[in-house]
Design a protein around this motif. Structure first.
Motif, PDB file in Angstrom:
ATOM      1  N   THR A 208      -4.630   6.700   7.280  1.00 55.98           N
ATOM      2  CA  THR A 208      -3.845   6.485   6.215  1.00 55.98           C
ATOM      3  C   THR A 208      -4.748   6.759   4.975  1.00 55.98           C
ATOM      4  OG1 THR A 208      -1.780   6.043   7.064  1.00 55.98           O
ATOM      5  CG2 THR A 208      -1.955   5.756   5.003  1.00 55.98           C
ATOM      6  N   LEU A 209      -5.032   7.295   4.151  1.00 62.35           N
ATOM      7  CA  LEU A 209      -5.704   7.205   2.816  1.00 62.35           C
ATOM      8  C   LEU A 209      -4.785   7.073   1.494  1.00 62.35           C
ATOM      9  CD1 LEU A 209      -8.423   7.726   1.102  1.00 62.35           C
ATOM     10  CD2 LEU A 209      -8.114   9.929   1.232  1.00 62.35           C
TER      11      LEU A 209
ATOM     12  N   TYR B   2       0.947  -1.145   0.077  1.00 61.70           N
ATOM     13  CA  TYR B   2       0.118  -0.062  -0.028  1.00 61.70           C
ATOM     14  C   TYR B   2       0.950   1.164  -0.100  1.00 61.70           C
ATOM     15  CZ  TYR B   2      -3.967  -3.215   1.289  1.00 61.70           C
ATOM     16  OH  TYR B   2      -4.552  -4.271   1.194  1.00 61.70           O
ATOM     17  N   VAL B   3       2.118   1.210   0.694  1.00 62.84           N
ATOM     18  CA  VAL B   3       2.852   2.397   0.837  1.00 62.84           C
ATOM     19  C   VAL B   3       4.109   1.966   0.816  1.00 62.84           C
ATOM     20  CG1 VAL B   3       3.233   4.375   2.507  1.00 62.84           C
ATOM     21  CG2 VAL B   3       1.112   3.340   2.481  1.00 62.84           C
ATOM     22  N   ARG B   4       4.752   2.777  -0.357  1.00 67.63           N
ATOM     23  CA  ARG B   4       6.201   2.363  -0.405  1.00 67.63           C
ATOM     24  C   ARG B   4       7.175   3.704   0.036  1.00 67.63           C
ATOM     25  NH1 ARG B   4       7.346  -2.883  -1.536  1.00 67.63           N
ATOM     26  NH2 ARG B   4       5.827  -3.614  -2.854  1.00 67.63           N
ATOM     27  N   PRO B   5       8.303   3.489   0.429  1.00 65.63           N
ATOM     28  CA  PRO B   5       9.134   4.438   0.844  1.00 65.63           C
ATOM     29  C   PRO B   5       9.394   5.707  -0.114  1.00 65.63           C
ATOM     30  CG  PRO B   5      10.535   2.584   1.281  1.00 65.63           C
ATOM     31  CD  PRO B   5       9.112   1.955   0.346  1.00 65.63           C
TER      32      PRO B   5
ATOM     33  N   VAL C  35       3.617  11.602   0.272  1.00 71.07           N
ATOM     34  CA  VAL C  35       2.520  11.849   1.425  1.00 71.07           C
ATOM     35  C   VAL C  35       2.332  12.913   1.669  1.00 71.07           C
ATOM     36  CG1 VAL C  35       2.358  11.077   3.784  1.00 71.07           C
ATOM     37  CG2 VAL C  35       3.621   9.530   2.215  1.00 71.07           C
ATOM     38  N   ILE C  36       1.026  13.322   1.790  1.00 67.88           N
ATOM     39  CA  ILE C  36       0.658  14.812   2.056  1.00 67.88           C
ATOM     40  C   ILE C  36      -0.100  14.624   3.395  1.00 67.88           C
ATOM     41  CG2 ILE C  36      -0.832  16.905   1.571  1.00 67.88           C
ATOM     42  CD1 ILE C  36      -0.431  16.032  -1.418  1.00 67.88           C
ATOM     43  N   GLY C  37       0.240  15.364   4.713  1.00 66.81           N
ATOM     44  CA  GLY C  37      -0.254  15.227   5.922  1.00 66.81           C
ATOM     45  C   GLY C  37       0.746  15.007   7.255  1.00 66.81           C
ATOM     46  N   LYS C  38       0.157  14.764   8.216  1.00 62.99           N
ATOM     47  CA  LYS C  38       1.065  14.560   9.267  1.00 62.99           C
ATOM     48  C   LYS C  38       1.672  13.202   9.309  1.00 62.99           C
ATOM     49  CE  LYS C  38       0.394  18.591  11.222  1.00 62.99           C
ATOM     50  NZ  LYS C  38       1.468  19.746  11.606  1.00 62.99           N
ATOM     51  N   ALA C  39       2.804  12.963   9.820  1.00 62.35           N
ATOM     52  CA  ALA C  39       3.554  11.979   9.914  1.00 62.35           C
ATOM     53  C   ALA C  39       2.690  10.727  10.863  1.00 62.35           C
ATOM     54  CB  ALA C  39       4.926  11.963  10.355  1.00 62.35           C
ATOM     55  N   ASP C  40       2.042  11.413  11.788  1.00 60.08           N
ATOM     56  CA  ASP C  40       1.533  10.309  12.944  1.00 60.08           C
ATOM     57  C   ASP C  40      -0.029  10.367  12.746  1.00 60.08           C
ATOM     58  OD1 ASP C  40       1.159  13.259  13.620  1.00 60.08           O
ATOM     59  OD2 ASP C  40       1.614  12.929  15.609  1.00 60.08           O
ATOM     60  N   ALA C  41      -0.400  10.701  11.752  1.00 64.87           N
ATOM     61  CA  ALA C  41      -2.104  10.731  11.479  1.00 64.87           C
ATOM     62  C   ALA C  41      -2.533   9.211  11.738  1.00 64.87           C
ATOM     63  CB  ALA C  41      -2.287  11.083  10.157  1.00 64.87           C
ATOM     64  N   ARG C  42      -3.671   9.395  12.194  1.00 63.60           N
ATOM     65  CA  ARG C  42      -4.363   7.885  12.780  1.00 63.60           C
ATOM     66  C   ARG C  42      -4.879   7.247  11.426  1.00 63.60           C
ATOM     67  NH1 ARG C  42      -9.053   9.014  16.356  1.00 63.60           N
ATOM     68  NH2 ARG C  42      -9.149   6.536  16.035  1.00 63.60           N
TER      69      ARG C  42
ATOM     70  N   LEU D  44      -2.765  11.784   3.342  1.00 64.38           N
ATOM     71  CA  LEU D  44      -2.803  11.264   2.031  1.00 64.38           C
ATOM     72  C   LEU D  44      -1.689  10.587   1.357  1.00 64.38           C
ATOM     73  CD1 LEU D  44      -4.636  10.897  -0.656  1.00 64.38           C
ATOM     74  CD2 LEU D  44      -3.915  12.993  -1.096  1.00 64.38           C
ATOM     75  N   VAL D  45      -1.611   9.450   0.861  1.00 63.09           N
ATOM     76  CA  VAL D  45      -0.547   8.535   0.200  1.00 63.09           C
ATOM     77  C   VAL D  45      -1.056   8.644  -1.237  1.00 63.09           C
ATOM     78  CG1 VAL D  45       0.940   6.480  -0.018  1.00 63.09           C
ATOM     79  CG2 VAL D  45       0.059   7.419   2.362  1.00 63.09           C
TER      80      VAL D  45
END
Length: 214
Positions: free
Chosen positions: A58-59, A42-45, A49-56, A90-91
């Motif tokens: 992940t879209l 779902y998420v690669r390095p 990513v738009i938003g906070k790193a610690d967001a609850r 957002l990813v």
């Protein structure tokens, strides 16, 4: 104000976006690191990513820069991020299904190296009808639009051909196949797929994750 009121507004915005074009949304934080604790499929390095790193929440959006529906959802996603700036991130994953979309991805990745990813993404969506005609994309126009958005075109043409951009395209293409992504946009919320497509349904899925016990 009840936060679920947004579910009505997003539906109206989606219809308006198809009929009347595009609205710029407030920009979030463009982060480099991948989301921790998520399946790499779902998420690669490399994923923007738009938003906070610690967001609850992940879209994850698999999108095609040439896709009209992706263009319509673009301001809707901005509304959601603006509504939940601490809790939703957002990813962006590439799904270059249309002819010429791989070149648009190269433009975006070159823009990211120049710190202008969001500005160029906004511009390509805003003026999508000028360059993204299916079957006959005007990629020269896409480059010009990116230049107007502040991209150093000479540098970007070189950066967009770097092996690392090839690897981004390869990885995202492999992941969309693994996840059986067949259309754009395709959304996952904390790895849960959006099974009933629409802006209201997407927002309700996000709210269900926000309401889930920590």
């Amino acid at each position: 104000m009840n936060r679920r009121v947004l579910t009505l507004g997003t539906g109206a915005v989606a219809l308006a976006a198809f009929g009347f074009g595009y609205w710029l949304y407030p920009h979030g934080e463009l982060a480099g690191p991948a989301v921790t604790g998520q399946d790499d499929t779902y998420v690669r390095p490399h994923s923007p990513v738009i938003g906070k790193a610690d967001a609850r929440v992940t879209l994850v959006e698999f999108f095609d820069p040439s896709c009209e529906a992706c263009r319509a959802f673009h301001p809707i996603l901005g509304q959601i991020l603006a509504r939940h700036p601490e809790d939703v991130r957002l990813v962006l994953r590439y799904a270059p299904f249309h002819q010429g979309s791989d070149e648009a991805v190269r433009i975006l990745e070159a823009a990211r190296l120049q710190g202008r990813f969001e500005q160029v993404l906004d511009a390509l969506f805003a003026r999508q009808p000028e360059w993204a005609a299916h079957g006959a994309p005007n990629l020269a126009a896409a480059w010009r639009i990116a230049g107007v958005a502040g991209l150093d075109i000479e540098r970007a043409r070189k950066d967009g051909r770097q092996p690392q951009v090839d690897r981004v395209l390869q990885a995202d293409t492999a992941d969309l196949q693994s996840l059986q992504v067949r259309q754009t946009p395709t959304f996952f919320v904390n790895t849960r797929p959006l099974l009933s497509f629409g802006p209201r349904q997407l927002y309700e899925l996000i709210l269900s994750e926000l309401d889930a016990p920590r």
